[in-house]
Design a protein around this motif. Sequence first.
Motif, PDB file in Angstrom:
ATOM      1  N   VAL A  85    -116.527  -4.062 -18.734  1.00  0.00           N
ATOM      2  CA  VAL A  85    -115.336  -3.432 -19.673  1.00  0.00           C
ATOM      3  C   VAL A  85    -116.412  -3.082 -21.070  1.00  0.00           C
ATOM      4  O   VAL A  85    -116.326  -3.279 -22.380  1.00  0.00           O
ATOM      5  CB  VAL A  85    -114.266  -3.560 -19.649  1.00  0.00           C
ATOM      6  N   ALA A  86    -116.221  -4.642 -21.668  1.00  0.00           N
ATOM      7  CA  ALA A  86    -116.784  -5.312 -23.120  1.00  0.00           C
ATOM      8  C   ALA A  86    -118.344  -4.311 -22.705  1.00  0.00           C
ATOM      9  O   ALA A  86    -119.339  -4.223 -24.317  1.00  0.00           O
ATOM     10  CB  ALA A  86    -117.081  -6.796 -22.491  1.00  0.00           C
ATOM     11  N   PHE A  87    -119.266  -4.559 -22.316  1.00  0.00           N
ATOM     12  CA  PHE A  87    -120.433  -4.247 -22.210  1.00  0.00           C
ATOM     13  C   PHE A  87    -120.678  -2.738 -22.060  1.00  0.00           C
ATOM     14  O   PHE A  87    -121.814  -2.298 -23.099  1.00  0.00           O
ATOM     15  CB  PHE A  87    -121.561  -4.018 -20.648  1.00  0.00           C
ATOM     16  N   LYS A  88    -119.858  -1.852 -21.579  1.00  0.00           N
ATOM     17  CA  LYS A  88    -119.519  -0.814 -22.195  1.00  0.00           C
ATOM     18  C   LYS A  88    -119.332  -0.366 -23.121  1.00  0.00           C
ATOM     19  O   LYS A  88    -119.430   0.734 -24.101  1.00  0.00           O
ATOM     20  CB  LYS A  88    -118.335  -0.098 -21.377  1.00  0.00           C
ATOM     21  N   GLY A  89    -118.197  -1.545 -24.083  1.00  0.00           N
ATOM     22  CA  GLY A  89    -118.204  -1.093 -25.256  1.00  0.00           C
ATOM     23  C   GLY A  89    -119.361  -1.890 -26.338  1.00  0.00           C
ATOM     24  O   GLY A  89    -119.392  -1.956 -27.803  1.00  0.00           O
ATOM     25  N   ILE A 229    -114.770   3.732 -26.314  1.00  0.00           N
ATOM     26  CA  ILE A 229    -115.332   2.628 -25.949  1.00  0.00           C
ATOM     27  C   ILE A 229    -116.857   2.977 -26.362  1.00  0.00           C
ATOM     28  O   ILE A 229    -117.366   1.841 -26.560  1.00  0.00           O
ATOM     29  CB  ILE A 229    -114.380   1.954 -24.801  1.00  0.00           C
ATOM     30  N   LYS A 230    -116.995   3.550 -25.560  1.00  0.00           N
ATOM     31  CA  LYS A 230    -118.615   3.943 -25.167  1.00  0.00           C
ATOM     32  C   LYS A 230    -119.372   4.443 -26.544  1.00  0.00           C
ATOM     33  O   LYS A 230    -120.216   3.780 -26.474  1.00  0.00           O
ATOM     34  CB  LYS A 230    -118.834   4.980 -24.440  1.00  0.00           C
ATOM     35  N   ALA A 231    -118.808   5.422 -27.110  1.00  0.00           N
ATOM     36  CA  ALA A 231    -119.568   5.628 -28.235  1.00  0.00           C
ATOM     37  C   ALA A 231    -119.594   4.649 -29.695  1.00  0.00           C
ATOM     38  O   ALA A 231    -120.973   4.029 -29.816  1.00  0.00           O
ATOM     39  CB  ALA A 231    -118.067   7.231 -29.233  1.00  0.00           C
ATOM     40  N   VAL A 232    -118.630   3.627 -29.548  1.00  0.00           N
ATOM     41  CA  VAL A 232    -118.783   2.158 -30.228  1.00  0.00           C
ATOM     42  C   VAL A 232    -119.570   1.216 -29.472  1.00  0.00           C
ATOM     43  O   VAL A 232    -120.863   0.841 -30.511  1.00  0.00           O
ATOM     44  CB  VAL A 232    -117.636   1.458 -30.111  1.00  0.00           C
ATOM     45  N   GLY A 233    -119.534   1.199 -27.953  1.00  0.00           N
ATOM     46  CA  GLY A 233    -120.376   0.610 -27.540  1.00  0.00           C
ATOM     47  C   GLY A 233    -122.372   1.106 -27.927  1.00  0.00           C
ATOM     48  O   GLY A 233    -123.198   0.671 -27.704  1.00  0.00           O
ATOM     49  N   TYR A 234    -122.537   2.591 -28.087  1.00  0.00           N
ATOM     50  CA  TYR A 234    -124.035   3.447 -27.910  1.00  0.00           C
ATOM     51  C   TYR A 234    -124.386   3.228 -29.407  1.00  0.00           C
ATOM     52  O   TYR A 234    -125.367   2.994 -29.882  1.00  0.00           O
ATOM     53  CB  TYR A 234    -123.811   4.894 -27.510  1.00  0.00           C
TER      54      TYR A 234
END
Length: 285
Positions: A85-89, A229-234
């Motif tokens: 989860v953290a990595f996806k963010g 979450i994924k948008a912030v991660g990308y």
Amino acid sequence: MKKKLEYLWRVVNLIKNKNVLNVLVPIIAVLLALLIGAGIILYMGENPMKAYYYLFSGAFDGVTPIARTLLEATPLIFTGLAVLVAFKGGMFNIGAQGQMMMAGLTAAAIGGFVTNVFINNVFVILIVGGCAGFLWAAIAGWLKAKLGVHEVISTIMLNYIAVSFEQYCLNYPLKAPGINPQTPAVAEAARLGKLLDVRVPLNYGFILALVAVFVVWFILEKTVLGYHIKAVGYNPSAAENNGINVKFIILLTLGISGFLAGLGGVERVLGGVGQYAYKTGLTAT
């Protein structure tokens, strides 16, 4: 020759498929790990096939070995989900160990000292213990969102604080009578039931871990929160320009990560791994 090229092209297109790639990557990773391990074993002058035979037979040859394997896999599933989860963010949660400790201590404190039947039960303790992990990880999330402190540094430092806090609690406020640094056993109502009638304390925490896998997948792939979450991660800047509250998502993502890791710590206590008490090093198993 033309048919061979067409067949090769189909294979390449199949590998490019996202679903196929998601299946192939972990399989190839495991095979590479086994291959590298075989090379190391061979270099040491031993037979890799014999070593792997004992490895797999010790893990899967019978009900008790399988139960022991699943028991040891349970906290790894929770912490693996936490890191995912953290990595996806776009972050690295290196503090799962500390989050497990804080959640485990919370579970032991409620289960061993609180006598209220509406609080001292397995469902409430799972939630409250997970929230303890959430709050411990959220500290790192707040430091990153507000002050720009890198989460790798803060989560590692929080691990050391958790270790010291664990030793203090086990030797003073939460210590059970006796010389051993441990908490009292949690009440019967606070315990996770056993899955199999074997000597290994495989409990319903394993089922909970499998449920958590599905819930995490659903959140990441099927909800607005997962998209954020994924948008912030990308790309945090692009996400912010599109109206996403990046600071809040950072804090929430690390909090959710800590909640998942915390469930792993709660399972160690309520599942009977330490005879239903929190002991030194319990969350390190």
